[in-house]
Motif scaffolding. Sequence first.
Motif, PDB file in Angstrom:
ATOM      1  N   LEU A 197      43.297  47.593  47.417  1.00 19.37           N
ATOM      2  CA  LEU A 197      42.149  47.128  46.462  1.00 19.37           C
ATOM      3  C   LEU A 197      42.011  48.394  45.291  1.00 19.37           C
ATOM      4  O   LEU A 197      41.297  49.142  45.741  1.00 19.37           O
ATOM      5  CB  LEU A 197      41.190  46.644  46.718  1.00 19.37           C
ATOM      6  CG  LEU A 197      40.249  46.205  45.347  1.00 19.37           C
ATOM      7  CD1 LEU A 197      40.813  45.094  44.732  1.00 19.37           C
ATOM      8  CD2 LEU A 197      39.001  45.594  45.981  1.00 19.37           C
ATOM      9  N   SER A 198      43.026  48.803  44.521  1.00 18.94           N
ATOM     10  CA  SER A 198      43.035  49.933  43.841  1.00 18.94           C
ATOM     11  C   SER A 198      41.580  49.958  42.954  1.00 18.94           C
ATOM     12  O   SER A 198      41.035  50.928  42.735  1.00 18.94           O
ATOM     13  CB  SER A 198      44.261  49.987  42.752  1.00 18.94           C
ATOM     14  OG  SER A 198      43.931  51.327  42.239  1.00 18.94           O
ATOM     15  N   LYS A 199      41.238  48.503  42.366  1.00 15.00           N
ATOM     16  CA  LYS A 199      39.990  48.512  41.554  1.00 15.00           C
ATOM     17  C   LYS A 199      38.853  48.534  42.628  1.00 15.00           C
ATOM     18  O   LYS A 199      38.346  47.265  42.644  1.00 15.00           O
ATOM     19  CB  LYS A 199      40.179  47.433  40.564  1.00 15.00           C
ATOM     20  CG  LYS A 199      40.848  46.264  41.054  1.00 15.00           C
ATOM     21  CD  LYS A 199      41.073  45.006  39.935  1.00 15.00           C
ATOM     22  CE  LYS A 199      39.561  44.477  39.706  1.00 15.00           C
ATOM     23  NZ  LYS A 199      39.498  43.386  38.855  1.00 15.00           N
ATOM     24  N   HIS A 231      32.146  50.327  47.696  1.00 12.04           N
ATOM     25  CA  HIS A 231      33.459  50.627  47.339  1.00 12.04           C
ATOM     26  C   HIS A 231      34.143  50.455  48.700  1.00 12.04           C
ATOM     27  O   HIS A 231      33.613  51.190  49.697  1.00 12.04           O
ATOM     28  CB  HIS A 231      34.029  51.949  46.488  1.00 12.04           C
ATOM     29  CG  HIS A 231      33.557  51.950  45.344  1.00 12.04           C
ATOM     30  ND1 HIS A 231      32.364  52.331  44.851  1.00 12.04           N
ATOM     31  CD2 HIS A 231      34.300  51.811  44.104  1.00 12.04           C
ATOM     32  CE1 HIS A 231      32.134  52.456  43.786  1.00 12.04           C
ATOM     33  NE2 HIS A 231      33.361  52.051  43.016  1.00 12.04           N
ATOM     34  N   PRO A 232      35.457  50.044  48.860  1.00  8.68           N
ATOM     35  CA  PRO A 232      35.891  49.857  50.384  1.00  8.68           C
ATOM     36  C   PRO A 232      36.147  51.070  50.923  1.00  8.68           C
ATOM     37  O   PRO A 232      36.648  52.125  50.429  1.00  8.68           O
ATOM     38  CB  PRO A 232      37.247  49.040  49.948  1.00  8.68           C
ATOM     39  CG  PRO A 232      37.289  48.681  48.642  1.00  8.68           C
ATOM     40  CD  PRO A 232      36.337  49.581  48.018  1.00  8.68           C
ATOM     41  N   ASP A 233      35.793  51.304  52.388  1.00 14.36           N
ATOM     42  CA  ASP A 233      36.027  52.084  53.296  1.00 14.36           C
ATOM     43  C   ASP A 233      36.561  51.805  54.491  1.00 14.36           C
ATOM     44  O   ASP A 233      36.071  50.883  55.106  1.00 14.36           O
ATOM     45  CB  ASP A 233      34.487  52.703  53.630  1.00 14.36           C
ATOM     46  CG  ASP A 233      34.468  54.074  54.450  1.00 14.36           C
ATOM     47  OD1 ASP A 233      35.647  54.292  54.975  1.00 14.36           O
ATOM     48  OD2 ASP A 233      33.495  54.795  54.320  1.00 14.36           O
ATOM     49  N   SER A 258      37.800  55.453  43.172  1.00 14.64           N
ATOM     50  CA  SER A 258      38.176  56.536  41.879  1.00 14.64           C
ATOM     51  C   SER A 258      39.614  55.683  41.378  1.00 14.64           C
ATOM     52  O   SER A 258      40.613  55.907  41.820  1.00 14.64           O
ATOM     53  CB  SER A 258      38.622  57.685  42.531  1.00 14.64           C
ATOM     54  OG  SER A 258      38.840  58.576  41.453  1.00 14.64           O
ATOM     55  N   LEU A 259      39.114  55.127  40.322  1.00 12.52           N
ATOM     56  CA  LEU A 259      40.362  54.346  39.349  1.00 12.52           C
ATOM     57  C   LEU A 259      41.513  55.055  39.308  1.00 12.52           C
ATOM     58  O   LEU A 259      41.341  56.380  38.953  1.00 12.52           O
ATOM     59  CB  LEU A 259      39.770  53.740  38.285  1.00 12.52           C
ATOM     60  CG  LEU A 259      38.544  52.662  38.552  1.00 12.52           C
ATOM     61  CD1 LEU A 259      38.001  52.343  37.071  1.00 12.52           C
ATOM     62  CD2 LEU A 259      39.038  51.715  39.207  1.00 12.52           C
ATOM     63  N   GLY A 260      42.717  54.462  39.479  1.00 11.40           N
ATOM     64  CA  GLY A 260      43.966  54.946  39.301  1.00 11.40           C
ATOM     65  C   GLY A 260      44.531  55.533  40.454  1.00 11.40           C
ATOM     66  O   GLY A 260      45.945  55.764  40.371  1.00 11.40           O
ATOM     67  N   VAL A 282      46.562  45.643  44.364  1.00 10.59           N
ATOM     68  CA  VAL A 282      45.830  44.970  43.178  1.00 10.59           C
ATOM     69  C   VAL A 282      45.347  46.150  42.148  1.00 10.59           C
ATOM     70  O   VAL A 282      44.294  46.717  42.824  1.00 10.59           O
ATOM     71  CB  VAL A 282      44.791  43.990  43.533  1.00 10.59           C
ATOM     72  CG1 VAL A 282      43.877  43.558  42.167  1.00 10.59           C
ATOM     73  CG2 VAL A 282      45.638  42.598  43.969  1.00 10.59           C
ATOM     74  N   LEU A 283      45.649  46.081  40.927  1.00 14.20           N
ATOM     75  CA  LEU A 283      45.267  47.041  39.993  1.00 14.20           C
ATOM     76  C   LEU A 283      44.615  46.482  38.833  1.00 14.20           C
ATOM     77  O   LEU A 283      44.795  45.406  38.363  1.00 14.20           O
ATOM     78  CB  LEU A 283      46.469  48.003  39.539  1.00 14.20           C
ATOM     79  CG  LEU A 283      47.204  48.707  40.387  1.00 14.20           C
ATOM     80  CD1 LEU A 283      48.402  48.151  40.641  1.00 14.20           C
ATOM     81  CD2 LEU A 283      47.281  50.210  39.647  1.00 14.20           C
ATOM     82  N   GLY A 284      43.321  47.032  38.295  1.00 13.15           N
ATOM     83  CA  GLY A 284      42.856  46.682  36.946  1.00 13.15           C
ATOM     84  C   GLY A 284      43.658  46.985  35.871  1.00 13.15           C
ATOM     85  O   GLY A 284      44.211  48.062  35.918  1.00 13.15           O
ATOM     86  N   ASP A 285      43.441  46.394  34.711  1.00 17.26           N
ATOM     87  CA  ASP A 285      44.227  46.609  33.589  1.00 17.26           C
ATOM     88  C   ASP A 285      43.573  48.045  32.973  1.00 17.26           C
ATOM     89  O   ASP A 285      44.238  48.790  32.355  1.00 17.26           O
ATOM     90  CB  ASP A 285      44.358  45.593  32.342  1.00 17.26           C
ATOM     91  CG  ASP A 285      43.108  45.104  32.285  1.00 17.26           C
ATOM     92  OD1 ASP A 285      42.174  45.179  32.611  1.00 17.26           O
ATOM     93  OD2 ASP A 285      43.145  44.032  31.306  1.00 17.26           O
TER      94      ASP A 285
END
Length: 295
Positions: free
Chosen positions: A71-73, A108-110, A123-125, A150-153
């Motif tokens: 989960l990138s976002k 945030h996922p750990d 940390s996005l991106g 999965v990324l956010g736009d």
Amino acid sequence: MTERIERPPVRELERLARLVRWHVLNTVTQSKAGHIGGPLSMADLLVALYFSELSIDPEHPDDPERDRFVLSKGHSAIGLYSVLALRGYFPIDELASFDHGDSRLQGHPDMRLTPGVDVSSGSLGQGLSAAVGIALGAQKRGRDFHTWVVLGDGELQEGMVWEAVNSARRFGLSNLTAIIDLNGLQQYGWAAQQGRDRFDRSEPWGHADLPMILRGYGWTVIEINGHSFAEIFDAFDQVKRAAESGAGPSVIVARTEKGHGISFTRGTYKWHNGVADETQLALARAELLTEGDQS
């Protein structure tokens, strides 16, 4: 032993997605912290992945043969936790501990704490780069599992994402699939341009041909409505065919609605995060839950 479960009826998946949305809003309300809009926009995509596509075993979350998910976002973690709980990775009641100091379910996922989390994120991106590394490692070692991310736009504005996009094609990672949650809204941004944007802020990629850009990098691009299980399943089938043919990495560009599924959260940047009041929570309960659903 990791395995895909038989694909449930669409009606059951829709019910699970409503439950996920309820747990997202209710948990954030009770914890008085967390994100709403992004978890709601990706709920159908995650339900489809975890209840029909991923080869996983909740009783053995570290099975080396399992499919991997990133989960990138990472700020949308409560959406992932809700799906993991419904899939059996931990008790649903544990959602009540979300974002508490001693909880396994942090904001945030750990991966050190939470069963079913393969990559710590937030940390996005950075998520696509992690997924590329996992997929490349699997390729080099002759492993058969597939890696999904999965990324956010909004985070696609990070340059690191595009370095990873280029690397994935360069290494021919047919065992990698990205899903872009193209919900058109980020927490901050320019005002919407009338006739060009869907919602009340300018879309991060609303004025660019994102699928064309990704095709230019050599990815197999599949465009869908991210709230249609029929289209999601068709996309998964296309991903399988592309992977079997060695076509390189695939990306599902899923057009979604931020805050989808709840009348007062949908389509507004103001519900990127937030805490519902009792009236709003009661309205959401009426919209999402049916008799017999867990609340």
